[in-house]
Design a protein around this motif. Structure first.
Motif, PDB file in Angstrom:
ATOM      1  N   ARG A 110     -53.046  63.028  10.078  1.00 36.40           N
ATOM      2  CA  ARG A 110     -52.892  64.172  11.075  1.00 36.40           C
ATOM      3  C   ARG A 110     -53.720  63.472  12.254  1.00 36.40           C
ATOM      4  O   ARG A 110     -53.311  63.753  13.632  1.00 36.40           O
ATOM      5  N   GLN A 111     -55.079  63.446  12.021  1.00 35.92           N
ATOM      6  CA  GLN A 111     -55.903  62.919  13.031  1.00 35.92           C
ATOM      7  C   GLN A 111     -55.647  61.652  13.882  1.00 35.92           C
ATOM      8  O   GLN A 111     -55.667  61.696  14.964  1.00 35.92           O
ATOM      9  N   LEU A 112     -54.966  60.910  13.228  1.00 33.25           N
ATOM     10  CA  LEU A 112     -54.431  59.706  13.748  1.00 33.25           C
ATOM     11  C   LEU A 112     -53.399  59.787  14.774  1.00 33.25           C
ATOM     12  O   LEU A 112     -53.041  59.234  15.833  1.00 33.25           O
ATOM     13  N   ALA A 113     -52.441  60.790  14.350  1.00 34.76           N
ATOM     14  CA  ALA A 113     -51.331  61.104  15.105  1.00 34.76           C
ATOM     15  C   ALA A 113     -51.524  61.670  16.239  1.00 34.76           C
ATOM     16  O   ALA A 113     -50.855  61.113  17.670  1.00 34.76           O
ATOM     17  N   GLU A 114     -52.568  62.534  16.265  1.00 35.00           N
ATOM     18  CA  GLU A 114     -53.129  63.195  17.647  1.00 35.00           C
ATOM     19  C   GLU A 114     -53.692  62.364  18.456  1.00 35.00           C
ATOM     20  O   GLU A 114     -53.615  62.181  19.694  1.00 35.00           O
ATOM     21  N   ALA A 115     -54.670  61.229  17.971  1.00 32.03           N
ATOM     22  CA  ALA A 115     -55.295  60.190  18.549  1.00 32.03           C
ATOM     23  C   ALA A 115     -54.382  59.096  19.322  1.00 32.03           C
ATOM     24  O   ALA A 115     -54.282  58.766  20.356  1.00 32.03           O
ATOM     25  N   ARG A 116     -53.322  58.823  18.466  1.00 29.07           N
ATOM     26  CA  ARG A 116     -51.990  57.873  19.147  1.00 29.07           C
ATOM     27  C   ARG A 116     -51.559  58.498  20.187  1.00 29.07           C
ATOM     28  O   ARG A 116     -51.162  57.909  21.123  1.00 29.07           O
ATOM     29  N   ALA A 117     -51.176  59.951  20.212  1.00 36.69           N
ATOM     30  CA  ALA A 117     -50.619  60.478  21.395  1.00 36.69           C
ATOM     31  C   ALA A 117     -51.369  60.470  22.290  1.00 36.69           C
ATOM     32  O   ALA A 117     -50.756  60.367  23.835  1.00 36.69           O
ATOM     33  N   ALA A 118     -52.744  60.739  22.291  1.00 40.52           N
ATOM     34  CA  ALA A 118     -53.538  60.737  23.569  1.00 40.52           C
ATOM     35  C   ALA A 118     -53.580  59.413  23.929  1.00 40.52           C
ATOM     36  O   ALA A 118     -53.716  59.191  25.110  1.00 40.52           O
ATOM     37  N   TYR A 119     -53.688  58.284  23.024  1.00 41.34           N
ATOM     38  CA  TYR A 119     -53.808  57.042  23.562  1.00 41.34           C
ATOM     39  C   TYR A 119     -52.520  56.598  24.715  1.00 41.34           C
ATOM     40  O   TYR A 119     -52.387  55.879  25.440  1.00 41.34           O
ATOM     41  N   GLU A 120     -51.411  57.063  23.900  1.00 38.08           N
ATOM     42  CA  GLU A 120     -50.180  56.636  24.421  1.00 38.08           C
ATOM     43  C   GLU A 120     -49.796  57.460  25.962  1.00 38.08           C
ATOM     44  O   GLU A 120     -49.191  56.795  26.880  1.00 38.08           O
ATOM     45  N   HIS A 121     -50.458  58.359  25.839  1.00 34.72           N
ATOM     46  CA  HIS A 121     -50.362  59.258  27.260  1.00 34.72           C
ATOM     47  C   HIS A 121     -51.263  58.690  28.301  1.00 34.72           C
ATOM     48  O   HIS A 121     -50.855  58.336  29.421  1.00 34.72           O
ATOM     49  N   THR A 122     -52.678  58.103  27.791  1.00 35.34           N
ATOM     50  CA  THR A 122     -53.358  57.308  28.856  1.00 35.34           C
ATOM     51  C   THR A 122     -54.156  56.312  28.133  1.00 35.34           C
ATOM     52  O   THR A 122     -55.205  56.306  27.655  1.00 35.34           O
ATOM     53  N   PRO A 123     -53.284  55.135  27.944  1.00 33.94           N
ATOM     54  CA  PRO A 123     -53.710  53.961  27.268  1.00 33.94           C
ATOM     55  C   PRO A 123     -54.918  53.168  28.047  1.00 33.94           C
ATOM     56  O   PRO A 123     -55.678  52.385  27.120  1.00 33.94           O
ATOM     57  N   SER A 124     -55.102  53.632  29.235  1.00 31.94           N
ATOM     58  CA  SER A 124     -56.331  53.133  29.974  1.00 31.94           C
ATOM     59  C   SER A 124     -57.442  53.720  29.964  1.00 31.94           C
ATOM     60  O   SER A 124     -58.637  53.455  30.187  1.00 31.94           O
ATOM     61  N   ASN A 125     -57.535  55.082  29.308  1.00 31.08           N
ATOM     62  CA  ASN A 125     -58.804  56.001  29.143  1.00 31.08           C
ATOM     63  C   ASN A 125     -59.539  55.460  27.950  1.00 31.08           C
ATOM     64  O   ASN A 125     -58.893  55.467  26.682  1.00 31.08           O
ATOM     65  N   VAL A 126     -60.829  55.097  28.258  1.00 32.58           N
ATOM     66  CA  VAL A 126     -61.600  54.413  27.279  1.00 32.58           C
ATOM     67  C   VAL A 126     -61.873  55.630  26.093  1.00 32.58           C
ATOM     68  O   VAL A 126     -62.029  54.817  24.880  1.00 32.58           O
ATOM     69  N   ASP A 127     -61.924  56.755  26.352  1.00 30.82           N
ATOM     70  CA  ASP A 127     -62.437  57.534  25.209  1.00 30.82           C
ATOM     71  C   ASP A 127     -60.988  57.627  24.133  1.00 30.82           C
ATOM     72  O   ASP A 127     -61.227  57.785  23.003  1.00 30.82           O
ATOM     73  N   SER A 128     -59.957  57.995  24.663  1.00 33.80           N
ATOM     74  CA  SER A 128     -58.597  57.771  23.957  1.00 33.80           C
ATOM     75  C   SER A 128     -58.388  56.520  23.234  1.00 33.80           C
ATOM     76  O   SER A 128     -58.022  56.579  21.979  1.00 33.80           O
ATOM     77  N   LEU A 129     -58.633  55.341  24.045  1.00 31.91           N
ATOM     78  CA  LEU A 129     -58.698  54.137  23.143  1.00 31.91           C
ATOM     79  C   LEU A 129     -59.601  54.034  21.911  1.00 31.91           C
ATOM     80  O   LEU A 129     -59.266  53.874  21.051  1.00 31.91           O
ATOM     81  N   VAL A 157     -57.128  47.224  18.908  1.00 30.78           N
ATOM     82  CA  VAL A 157     -57.268  48.224  19.974  1.00 30.78           C
ATOM     83  C   VAL A 157     -58.434  47.911  20.442  1.00 30.78           C
ATOM     84  O   VAL A 157     -58.470  48.048  21.869  1.00 30.78           O
ATOM     85  N   TYR A 158     -59.764  47.945  19.882  1.00 31.80           N
ATOM     86  CA  TYR A 158     -60.991  47.602  20.544  1.00 31.80           C
ATOM     87  C   TYR A 158     -60.855  46.483  21.318  1.00 31.80           C
ATOM     88  O   TYR A 158     -61.546  46.389  22.461  1.00 31.80           O
ATOM     89  N   THR A 159     -60.251  45.359  20.964  1.00 36.68           N
ATOM     90  CA  THR A 159     -60.036  43.981  21.716  1.00 36.68           C
ATOM     91  C   THR A 159     -59.120  44.272  23.017  1.00 36.68           C
ATOM     92  O   THR A 159     -59.602  43.812  24.236  1.00 36.68           O
ATOM     93  N   ARG A 160     -58.301  45.294  22.812  1.00 35.90           N
ATOM     94  CA  ARG A 160     -57.579  45.541  23.925  1.00 35.90           C
ATOM     95  C   ARG A 160     -58.693  46.386  25.057  1.00 35.90           C
ATOM     96  O   ARG A 160     -58.622  46.059  26.278  1.00 35.90           O
ATOM     97  N   GLY A 161     -59.302  47.281  24.281  1.00 34.53           N
ATOM     98  CA  GLY A 161     -60.408  47.922  25.283  1.00 34.53           C
ATOM     99  C   GLY A 161     -61.500  47.110  26.151  1.00 34.53           C
ATOM    100  O   GLY A 161     -61.823  47.244  27.076  1.00 34.53           O
ATOM    101  N   ILE A 162     -61.838  45.846  25.233  1.00 35.06           N
ATOM    102  CA  ILE A 162     -63.065  44.999  25.900  1.00 35.06           C
ATOM    103  C   ILE A 162     -62.240  44.326  27.108  1.00 35.06           C
ATOM    104  O   ILE A 162     -63.056  44.045  28.071  1.00 35.06           O
ATOM    105  N   ALA A 163     -61.068  43.966  26.995  1.00 31.35           N
ATOM    106  CA  ALA A 163     -60.317  43.489  28.020  1.00 31.35           C
ATOM    107  C   ALA A 163     -60.387  44.050  29.325  1.00 31.35           C
ATOM    108  O   ALA A 163     -60.450  43.732  30.254  1.00 31.35           O
ATOM    109  N   LEU A 164     -60.293  45.453  29.068  1.00 38.62           N
ATOM    110  CA  LEU A 164     -60.350  46.540  30.354  1.00 38.62           C
ATOM    111  C   LEU A 164     -61.735  46.772  30.660  1.00 38.62           C
ATOM    112  O   LEU A 164     -61.913  47.073  31.809  1.00 38.62           O
TER     113      LEU A 164
END
Length: 309
Positions: A53-72, A91-98
């Motif tokens: 359940r927690q992952l589903a919420e986090a995934r939704a937030a990430y997909e809404h704002t994929p460049s937001n560092v906290d969501s990522l 996912v962390y690796t994508r974050g480091i690229a950003l």
């Protein structure tokens, strides 16, 4: 868990050989230090459901704002709690690229590199995080799974130090681990941080043969400490002080299962036997930890290291 084979390939015309490894099989998260494939974390059904359940919420937030560092970061953390470690690292690796200068992402990816037994990558990441926070104010790190008092005990700086010291310890680089843990113990602002840091510092000193210094670490570790969630470390320190019997620390379920904290406590007990000359007792406990199945626990990883040695 299944054994995997590491193939040695010799290049034509070259002296010697190099080690090459095939890509991980589908569903495999890591290869243990003993050559076993590690696939699914042993989570209780209610825990797994909560994490999903927690992952589903986090995934939704990430997909809404994929460049937001906290969501990522939270998306990657939630993947990690479910044992989906390779996805978490990606996912962390994508974050480091950003955000190549963000210490939080390196700190968390370094943690997950420890989980998948890639210690050199972990050290590279966490040393990078250490440099990025040098001279900057510390910040409280929110817990992914809050403790009973809903009171975070760690900070960005302290978690960087804790995991860096652990990676050095697992590599057998006790001098570097000792230096990190001494600094962290001096800066600890609550008893949970004190007992967790003191535990690994004590073990590093004992493994280095610095018994007098190790005894000094135990001096302020008393029964009266206000420990919220690191009770296993606290009990281990009291065991080392001679104030608790070993059977009050070592806990195993009726069919041999262990929780993450059980594996942590068991490793401390096994290591205590080892540096006190009871090698057979130590090996028996290290093997019991592996039979307990909690391969994501730091105590389990450390037991693998000991048995490989």
């Amino acid at each position: 868990m299944n054994r995997v084979i590491v193939v040695l390939l010799a290049a034509t015309g070259c002296a010697g050989a190099r080690v090459a490894t095939a890509p991980l099989p589908a569903g495999v998260q890591a290869i243990s230090f003993l050559g076993d494939t590690l696939r699914v974390l042993p989570l209780a059904p209610d825990t797994r459901a909560r994490y999903e359940r927690q992952l589903a919420e986090a995934r939704a937030a990430y997909e809404h704002t994929p460049s937001n560092v906290d969501s990522l970061i939270w998306f990657a953390r939630r993947l990690g709690y479910l044992g989906r470690l390779r996805e978490s690292i990606d996912v962390y690796t994508r974050g480091i690229a950003l955000y190549p200068e963000n210490p939080w992402i390196y700190r968390h990816r370094g943690h997950r590199y420890i989980s998948v037994r890639e210690l050199d990558h972990a050290i590279t990441d966490i040393e990078r995080a250490t440099r990025l926070v040098a001279g900057k104010p510390d910040e409280v790190e929110p817990d992914g799974q809050p403790n009973a008092r809903n009171m975070p005990i760690g900070t960005l700086h302290s978690n960087i130090a804790y995991h860096l010291g652990l990676a050095y310890y697992l590599k057998g680089d006790y001098d570097r681990a000792i230096a990190v843990y001494r600094r962290e113990l001096a800066e600890a602002r609550n008893d949970d941080r004190r007992v967790s840091t003191a535990h690994w510092l004590y073990m590093s000193l004992r493994r280095s043969g610095r018994d007098v210094e190790a005894a000094e670490v135990l001096r302020p570790m008393t029964r009266q400490m206000n420990v919220i969630e690191n009770q296993a470390y606290h009990r281990l320190l009291l065991l080392y002080r001679g104030e608790l019997p070993v059977d009050s620390v070592l806990s195993v379920g009726p069919t041999g299962e262990m929780s993450v904290t059980d594996a942590t406590a068991a490793y401390g007990v096994g290591n205590w036997h080892l540096y006190n000359g009871r090698r057979a007792d130590a090996e028996r406990i290290f093997r019991r930890i592996l039979a307990g199945g909690q391969w994501g626990a730091f105590g389990y990883i450390a037991a693998e290291v000991e048995l490989r040695r």
